[in-house]
Design an enzyme around this catalytic site. Structure first.
Site, PDB file in Angstrom:
ATOM      1  N   ASP A  18      42.007  47.303  35.227  1.00 17.89           N
ATOM      2  CA  ASP A  18      40.755  46.461  34.921  1.00 17.89           C
ATOM      3  C   ASP A  18      40.424  45.438  36.058  1.00 17.89           C
ATOM      4  O   ASP A  18      41.410  45.190  36.938  1.00 17.89           O
ATOM      5  CB  ASP A  18      41.302  45.681  33.577  1.00 17.89           C
ATOM      6  CG  ASP A  18      40.317  44.816  33.027  1.00 17.89           C
ATOM      7  OD1 ASP A  18      39.118  45.173  32.955  1.00 17.89           O
ATOM      8  OD2 ASP A  18      40.673  43.533  32.693  1.00 17.89           O
ATOM      9  N   SER A  19      39.832  44.831  35.835  1.00 12.52           N
ATOM     10  CA  SER A  19      39.288  43.724  36.897  1.00 12.52           C
ATOM     11  C   SER A  19      40.417  42.573  36.512  1.00 12.52           C
ATOM     12  O   SER A  19      40.420  41.790  37.607  1.00 12.52           O
ATOM     13  CB  SER A  19      37.773  43.049  36.400  1.00 12.52           C
ATOM     14  OG  SER A  19      37.843  42.667  35.049  1.00 12.52           O
ATOM     15  N   TYR A  50      34.367  41.264  37.576  1.00 12.97           N
ATOM     16  CA  TYR A  50      33.398  42.476  37.682  1.00 12.97           C
ATOM     17  C   TYR A  50      31.924  42.580  37.113  1.00 12.97           C
ATOM     18  O   TYR A  50      30.980  42.764  37.523  1.00 12.97           O
ATOM     19  CB  TYR A  50      34.130  43.684  37.298  1.00 12.97           C
ATOM     20  CG  TYR A  50      35.307  44.084  38.187  1.00 12.97           C
ATOM     21  CD1 TYR A  50      35.637  43.429  39.454  1.00 12.97           C
ATOM     22  CD2 TYR A  50      35.653  45.444  38.125  1.00 12.97           C
ATOM     23  CE1 TYR A  50      36.760  43.877  40.149  1.00 12.97           C
ATOM     24  CE2 TYR A  50      36.588  46.109  39.081  1.00 12.97           C
ATOM     25  CZ  TYR A  50      37.167  45.214  39.874  1.00 12.97           C
ATOM     26  OH  TYR A  50      38.308  45.594  40.710  1.00 12.97           O
ATOM     27  N   GLY A  51      31.924  41.537  35.988  1.00 12.87           N
ATOM     28  CA  GLY A  51      30.631  41.767  35.078  1.00 12.87           C
ATOM     29  C   GLY A  51      29.536  41.503  35.571  1.00 12.87           C
ATOM     30  O   GLY A  51      28.317  41.501  35.106  1.00 12.87           O
ATOM     31  N   CYS A  81      38.377  48.578  32.144  1.00 15.13           N
ATOM     32  CA  CYS A  81      37.319  47.516  32.258  1.00 15.13           C
ATOM     33  C   CYS A  81      36.076  48.461  31.900  1.00 15.13           C
ATOM     34  O   CYS A  81      35.566  49.314  32.371  1.00 15.13           O
ATOM     35  CB  CYS A  81      37.076  47.039  33.769  1.00 15.13           C
ATOM     36  SG  CYS A  81      35.941  45.961  34.002  1.00 15.13           S
ATOM     37  N   ASN A  82      35.118  47.711  30.798  1.00 15.39           N
ATOM     38  CA  ASN A  82      34.088  48.230  30.419  1.00 15.39           C
ATOM     39  C   ASN A  82      32.986  48.349  31.607  1.00 15.39           C
ATOM     40  O   ASN A  82      32.337  49.299  31.649  1.00 15.39           O
ATOM     41  CB  ASN A  82      33.420  47.315  29.194  1.00 15.39           C
ATOM     42  CG  ASN A  82      34.122  47.682  27.959  1.00 15.39           C
ATOM     43  OD1 ASN A  82      33.613  48.355  27.091  1.00 15.39           O
ATOM     44  ND2 ASN A  82      35.334  47.200  27.870  1.00 15.39           N
ATOM     45  N   THR A  83      32.901  47.269  32.464  1.00 14.05           N
ATOM     46  CA  THR A  83      31.755  47.220  33.529  1.00 14.05           C
ATOM     47  C   THR A  83      32.062  48.321  34.564  1.00 14.05           C
ATOM     48  O   THR A  83      31.180  49.044  34.949  1.00 14.05           O
ATOM     49  CB  THR A  83      32.041  45.949  34.297  1.00 14.05           C
ATOM     50  OG1 THR A  83      31.744  44.964  33.296  1.00 14.05           O
ATOM     51  CG2 THR A  83      30.897  45.710  35.266  1.00 14.05           C
ATOM     52  N   GLU A 161      39.535  33.783  27.893  1.00 15.11           N
ATOM     53  CA  GLU A 161      40.651  33.585  28.841  1.00 15.11           C
ATOM     54  C   GLU A 161      41.159  32.398  28.544  1.00 15.11           C
ATOM     55  O   GLU A 161      42.385  31.669  28.826  1.00 15.11           O
ATOM     56  CB  GLU A 161      40.152  33.553  30.166  1.00 15.11           C
ATOM     57  CG  GLU A 161      39.724  35.062  30.603  1.00 15.11           C
ATOM     58  CD  GLU A 161      40.005  35.463  31.874  1.00 15.11           C
ATOM     59  OE1 GLU A 161      40.307  34.664  32.844  1.00 15.11           O
ATOM     60  OE2 GLU A 161      39.656  36.535  32.276  1.00 15.11           O
ATOM     61  N   CYS A 198      33.642  45.111  25.947  1.00 13.65           N
ATOM     62  CA  CYS A 198      34.198  44.111  27.046  1.00 13.65           C
ATOM     63  C   CYS A 198      35.457  44.058  26.504  1.00 13.65           C
ATOM     64  O   CYS A 198      35.906  43.678  25.294  1.00 13.65           O
ATOM     65  CB  CYS A 198      33.302  43.003  26.975  1.00 13.65           C
ATOM     66  SG  CYS A 198      34.215  41.704  28.273  1.00 13.65           S
ATOM     67  N   THR A 199      36.326  43.944  27.514  1.00 13.67           N
ATOM     68  CA  THR A 199      37.867  44.073  27.209  1.00 13.67           C
ATOM     69  C   THR A 199      38.311  42.779  26.631  1.00 13.67           C
ATOM     70  O   THR A 199      39.122  42.673  25.974  1.00 13.67           O
ATOM     71  CB  THR A 199      38.439  43.947  28.581  1.00 13.67           C
ATOM     72  OG1 THR A 199      37.870  43.011  29.375  1.00 13.67           O
ATOM     73  CG2 THR A 199      38.601  45.379  29.535  1.00 13.67           C
ATOM     74  N   HIS A 200      37.372  41.782  26.819  1.00 14.21           N
ATOM     75  CA  HIS A 200      37.766  40.300  26.276  1.00 14.21           C
ATOM     76  C   HIS A 200      37.293  40.031  24.602  1.00 14.21           C
ATOM     77  O   HIS A 200      37.932  38.988  23.997  1.00 14.21           O
ATOM     78  CB  HIS A 200      37.006  39.309  27.002  1.00 14.21           C
ATOM     79  CG  HIS A 200      37.658  39.238  28.418  1.00 14.21           C
ATOM     80  ND1 HIS A 200      37.813  40.233  29.300  1.00 14.21           N
ATOM     81  CD2 HIS A 200      38.206  37.991  29.075  1.00 14.21           C
ATOM     82  CE1 HIS A 200      38.335  39.559  30.577  1.00 14.21           C
ATOM     83  NE2 HIS A 200      38.853  38.620  30.269  1.00 14.21           N
TER      84      HIS A 200
HETATM   85  N1  DGL Z   1      36.987  43.409  32.168  1.00 16.23           N
HETATM   86  C1  DGL Z   1      35.371  43.397  32.388  1.00 16.23           C
HETATM   87  C2  DGL Z   1      34.810  43.998  31.311  1.00 16.23           C
HETATM   88  O1  DGL Z   1      35.462  44.901  30.408  1.00 16.23           O
HETATM   89  C3  DGL Z   1      35.403  41.768  31.654  1.00 16.23           C
HETATM   90  C4  DGL Z   1      35.851  40.973  32.882  1.00 16.23           C
HETATM   91  C5  DGL Z   1      35.163  41.088  34.136  1.00 16.23           C
HETATM   92  O2  DGL Z   1      33.661  40.515  33.993  1.00 16.23           O
HETATM   93  O3  DGL Z   1      35.570  41.216  35.174  1.00 16.23           O
HETATM   94  O4  DGL Z   1      33.580  44.471  31.262  1.00 16.23           O
END
Ligand code: DGL
Length: 276
Positions: A18-19, A50-51, A81-83, A161, A198-200
């Protein structure tokens, strides 16, 4: 998904990438589904978010992070990470040949199609995921009649976060991002399913639910991915299943903020600082 790979036998650890700390929601779900497996988790905290980055940059970062995990002897890679899942999966699969690479988008799309009666599906995600349209493609491939509305919700990442997932600021953000999906006449009839893409966002599930109401399904891509991965193979019980965390920056913050995403305590002394 399960059709893409033969039933696998794993004794090598599962790599999770993940990012940053968000993917620990996916790691938590994986551990729940596969308590006998060992995991190596890499959070690329030096390069997040990453987003908001271009697809080319995310692909470059994802390839480098995946290489570092492959060097650690993983038997399967989960792109939490979804992105990165939305833009880098083809490059990762091409680069790593036989290594099964599983992203979160396909399982999330599958679950959304299964839980939506009307086919009107909202996807909440980062800017990069929305721009890449991967959820939209994955949903339409399964359900060509679906109507997908994607909303970039970058502020949710910072809120999760900060630990602000159940206060007035979180409610205001949810109102701004999510309420228009249900109030805007252009979106009539309103979606009956919302993908937390998104992970968050699973951390904000409660305030999102307050806006959507109880009749709207919420799909958590962390949980749906973990179930798909668990179905892929048979994990030989490691003598002592281990979770090893790597981070590219700020191991103290990784442990402190990450504990909330993992839902368990994390000791910074157990997080290894790596340079990619
Ligand atoms: N992990 C990223 C996602 O799931 C979210 C955080 C980021 O933008 O790095 O898209």
């Amino acid at each position: 998904l399960s059709g893409s790979y033969r039933k696998l036998q794993f004794d090598a650890p599962v790599g999770v990438f993940d990012s940053g700390v968000g993917g620990l929601t996916v790691l938590a779900a994986l551990r729940h589904e596969m308590p006998q497996a060992s995991f190596v988790y890499l959070g690329d905290t030096a390069r997040l978010p990453y987003g908001t980055k271009s697809p080319e940059t995310v692909v470059r970062y994802a390839l480098r992070a995946a290489e570092a995990l492959v060097e650690r002897g993983i038997g399967l890679l989960v792109v939490a990470c979804n992105t990165a899942s939305a833009v880098a999966l083809p490059s990762l699969r091409q680069r790593f040949g036989d290594l099964p690479v599983i992203g979160v988008v396909e399982p999330g799309a599958e679950a959304a199609c299964a839980s939506s009666a009307s086919g009107r599906i909202a996807v909440l995600a980062t800017e990069g995921t929305v721009r890449g349209k991967a959820y939209e493609r994955a949903i339409l491939a399964r359900r060509p009649d679906a109507q997908v509305i994607s909303v970039a919700c970058p502020v949710f990442v910072a809120l999760a976060e900060e630990g602000w997932h159940d206060n007035a600021v979180a409610r205001a953000a949810a109102l701004a991002y999510v309420a228009p999906l249900f109030a805007d006449p252009r979106h009539r009839p309103a979606p009956d399913c919302v993908v937390l893409g998104c992970t968050h966002f699973p951390l904000l599930s409660g305030v999102i639910a307050e806006i959507c109401g109880p009749s709207v399904a919420r799909v958590d891509s962390a949980q749906t991915t973990a179930r798909s991965v668990a179905r892929l193979g048979e994990w030989r019980a490691a003598a002592a299943p281990r979770v090893h965390c790597l981070a590219t920056d700020g191991i103290e913050r990784f442990a402190r903020v990450g504990a909330r995403f993992l839902g368990a305590a994390l000791d910074p002394r157990d997080v290894e600082l790596v340079d990619l």
